[in-house]
Design an enzyme around this catalytic site. Structure first.
Site, PDB file in Angstrom:
ATOM      1  N   CYS A   1      -4.732   1.767  -4.224  1.00  0.00           N
ATOM      2  CA  CYS A   1      -3.935   2.809  -3.473  1.00  0.00           C
ATOM      3  C   CYS A   1      -2.893   3.416  -4.593  1.00  0.00           C
ATOM      4  O   CYS A   1      -2.326   4.381  -4.696  1.00  0.00           O
ATOM      5  CB  CYS A   1      -3.583   2.777  -2.219  1.00  0.00           C
ATOM      6  SG  CYS A   1      -2.799   1.087  -2.214  1.00  0.00           S
TER       7      CYS A   1
ATOM      8  N   HIS B   1       0.966  -1.187   0.080  1.00  0.00           N
ATOM      9  CA  HIS B   1       0.017   0.008  -0.021  1.00  0.00           C
ATOM     10  C   HIS B   1       0.798   1.322   0.024  1.00  0.00           C
ATOM     11  O   HIS B   1       1.804   1.377   0.655  1.00  0.00           O
ATOM     12  CB  HIS B   1      -0.778  -0.176   1.282  1.00  0.00           C
ATOM     13  CG  HIS B   1      -1.362   1.288   1.469  1.00  0.00           C
ATOM     14  ND1 HIS B   1      -2.682   1.535   0.805  1.00  0.00           N
ATOM     15  CD2 HIS B   1      -1.150   2.456   2.380  1.00  0.00           C
ATOM     16  CE1 HIS B   1      -2.964   3.000   1.383  1.00  0.00           C
ATOM     17  NE2 HIS B   1      -1.997   3.213   2.213  1.00  0.00           N
TER      18      HIS B   1
END
Length: 646
Positions: free
Chosen positions: A102, A34
């Site tokens: 993301c 992420h």
């Protein structure tokens, strides 16, 4: 005044991917990454919409690493205007763990701020995962988890993953890990610090919404909101379909579902095809349009190797489908052998040939114990007595319990240590019962799975292979049978081809010409198992069920194997079964090979067709030549259709 730009990197699996990925997927994946952008004193990321917090204060905790991306000359106000413009592209309901996540957002922002992009090991993680058999099998599960419920932060429980069970030794573990990763990725977490806020908030529902009947998953469409982001897609994909649209364009909304359907089917079947949406009203979409001469919407531009090949304007769904098919064909032309009828070759079972006979294990143990007692000076991580205890108390009882409902637990690590010690202290002539123990053990899926996760220079298979040079006949025979059994597990087979291909091939080529028929049979069986493993991957790639796995492809090795197989076929004058296995190996090696430009002239020079047809004549194999009808049909088909005429 310029400002520094950094990337915060987090591992959504909290280290579990690094520990378990090889076991579950057959690939080493060091983290489920992420990322967020840190600029102007804020950390900005995509989850429940575009969110902002103080650097390092998000619900993901402290970053695993921080990457310096240089400086930006964009001022804070301009960047905030950019975020406001792209908010409709990065909403909570559009979030998807693989397709729009993301990292998609971070990469887009980097293009705007610096002209740069995320490192490949982060950007390519979804395609790396989906290229594995387990990743491909889990794709429907991941899609189902995100369908319709992403905005609520409550994910649909994963459905039955029976299809994935065949691709992973531990699907239950994989399912629970996936659920944890997905939940952490898609939500801001109820326990997020109070300083974390949604930069562009979406209303929080009071209860999980009921998906509408026509609520479909967001297609795997890249979003490009600036020239740098779009140019990065062009650089990293062989073929690109760019859709230029705008929020006020009615015809665009009519053709968009067709574009997304094409993206869903074509990009997943061919990993090098990207479908990109550029909204002229979002971010710097107008700049991307000007760069490519786009003045009206909808416009579709097709790129091959970064160069424009065609442009299409307006709403014409049949033409769009035709042009996409043409682009895919140009980028990934079908293998020439897919147009040839090969019914006999296609009927070959790709199951590994196994050596499943179990010897008298007490006799085997007595032999090993006698050899151990005969060593005067012992060295290694386990003592003589310790090694004998591991064999007598753990390994042999485990093998005797094969097939029982409750086999004893096996101490894998001590067993590997004992094998290394045995290889250090015994000669190859004394090691053959140790290799035979491993041959029987590798019939067990649990042993193969463990061996794959611990594969390396000191793994038992590699250590035993290292003792093959100059080994007597009994050790060579059992070693070939042991490695053949290892190819029953596709993850272990992949590791063997990646790490031990040269040593296996050296033993194999020599053994194909051995004077002993049992050794030649074992070598032909191993050659078949290696070729069958590659054939399975190639067939899947042709079918578009997965990206396949090119880790096993090696041009020089295929040339060496083809030469060795043909020499062995020509010299085999007595054993029809060996000729059968060798011919099947050659067929699987050549059919769908990506190296036909090298193999075709080689087969012609070596007179492959003459050698194969010679087996059908008197004296070619036995007095009457090959007798069995199925073997004769295979030889004729391979000679006539896969081997060039002289």
């Amino acid at each position: 005044m310029s400002a520094p730009v950094k990337i915060h990197v987090y591992d959504l699996s909290n280290g579990l991917a690094c520990q378990l990925s090889l076991q579950l997927t057959g690939k080493q994946i060091d983290g489920v990454w992420h990322t967020s952008v840190v600029v102007f004193g804020k950390e900005i990321f995509y989850g429940q919409g575009i969110c902002e917090t103080e650097p390092g204060k998000s619900h993901h905790g402290s970053p695993l690493r921080i990457i310096d991306m240089g400086q930006t000359d964009i001022d804070q106000e301009t960047f905030e205007e950019y975020l406001a413009q792209i908010k409709d592209q990065y909403t909570a309901e559009k979030y998807h763990l693989l397709d729009l996540n993301c990292n998609s957002f971070t990469n887009d922002c980097l293009g705007f701020l610096t002209g740069g992009s995320l490192p490949p090991y982060i950007k390519d993680l979804p395609s790396d995962f989906l290229s594995t058999p387990f990743g491909a099998a889990l794709r429907p599960t991941i899609d189902a988890m995100f369908r319709g419920n992403a905005a609520s932060g409550v994910l649909t429980p994963p459905p039955d993953i029976g299809a994935a069970a065949a691709a992973s030794p531990n699907p239950a573990l994989a399912s629970s890990l996936l659920q944890a990763v997905a939940t952490r990725a898609a939500s801001n977490s109820p326990g997020a610090p109070s300083s974390s806020r949604n930069y562009l908030p979406t209303p929080a529902p009071t209860s999980p919404p009921t998906p509408a009947p026509n609520n479909t998953l967001t297609a795997p469409v890249h979003i490009a909101t600036n020239p740098s982001s779009f140019n990065n897609v062009l650089r990293t994909h062989r073929a690109v379909v760019a859709f230029f649209t705008s929020a006020t364009c009615g015809p665009c909304r009519m053709i968009e579902p067709v574009f997304e359907d094409l993206a869903m089917s074509k990009s997943r079947a061919n990993g090098g095809v990207a479908f990109v949406k550029i909204d002229l009203s979002v971010g710097m979409g107008n700049a991307v349009a000007r760069e490519h001469g786009v003045r009206v919407t909808p416009t579709f531009i097709f790129f091959l190797e970064g160069k424009k090949t065609h442009e299409m304007k307006g709403v014409n769904a049949p033409e769009l489908r035709t042009q996409v098919d043409l682009l895919v064909y140009q980028a990934f032309p079908p293998h020439p052998h897919t147009t040839i009828s090969l019914p006999v070759v296609e009927a070959i079972s790709l199951n590994a040939i196994l050596f499943s006979q179990v010897p008298n294990l007490d006799t085997v143990l007595a032999k090993v114990t006698g050899f151990i007692d005969g060593v005067s000076s012992w060295s290694g991580s386990t003592t003589k007595e310790g090694t004998k205890q591991i064999l007598a108390k753990s390994i042999i009882p485990y093998l005797k319990s094969r097939g029982s409902s409750s086999p004893p637990m096996i101490p894998f690590e001590p067993w590997q240590g004992a094998t290394i010690s045995l290889a250090k202290n015994l000669s190859p002539g004394e090691l053959f019962p140790v290799a035979d123990i491993w041959r029987v053990a590798l019939l067990e899926p649990a042993v193969c799975s463990w061996s794959a996760t611990k594969f390396g220079r000191e793994s038992s298979i590699v250590v035993l292979l290292s003792k093959a040079e100059g080994a007597p006949r009994n050790y060579t025979l059992v070693l070939l049978q042991m490695v053949s059994n290892a190819f029953s597990n596709k993850i272990l087979a992949r590791e063997l081809l990646l790490s031990s291909r040269s040593s296996i091939t050296a033993i194999l080529i020599a053994a194909l010409l051995h004077e002993d028929a049992r050794v030649r049979t074992a070598a032909a069986s191993l050659a078949f198992n290696m070729a069958a493993h590659l054939q399975r991957l190639r067939v899947e790639k042709v079918r578009g069920n997965s990206d396949g796995d090119d880790a096993g492809e090696n041009e020089d090795w295929e040339v060496e194997m083809a030469s060795g197989l043909l020499e062995a076929i020509e010299r085999e004058k007595t054993n029809e079964e060996i000729v059968h296995r060798l011919t099947a190996s050659l067929a699987l090696l050549v059919r769908l090979s990506p190296f036909l430009e090298q193999l075709t002239p080689l087969l012609e020079v070596l007179q492959a067709r003459r050698i194969l047809k010679g087996k059908l004549e008197r004296g070619g194999c036995g007095d009457a030549g090959v007798v069995k009808k199925e073997v004769r049909k295979l030889i004729e088909e391979v000679a006539e259709k896969l081997c060039p005429s002289p």
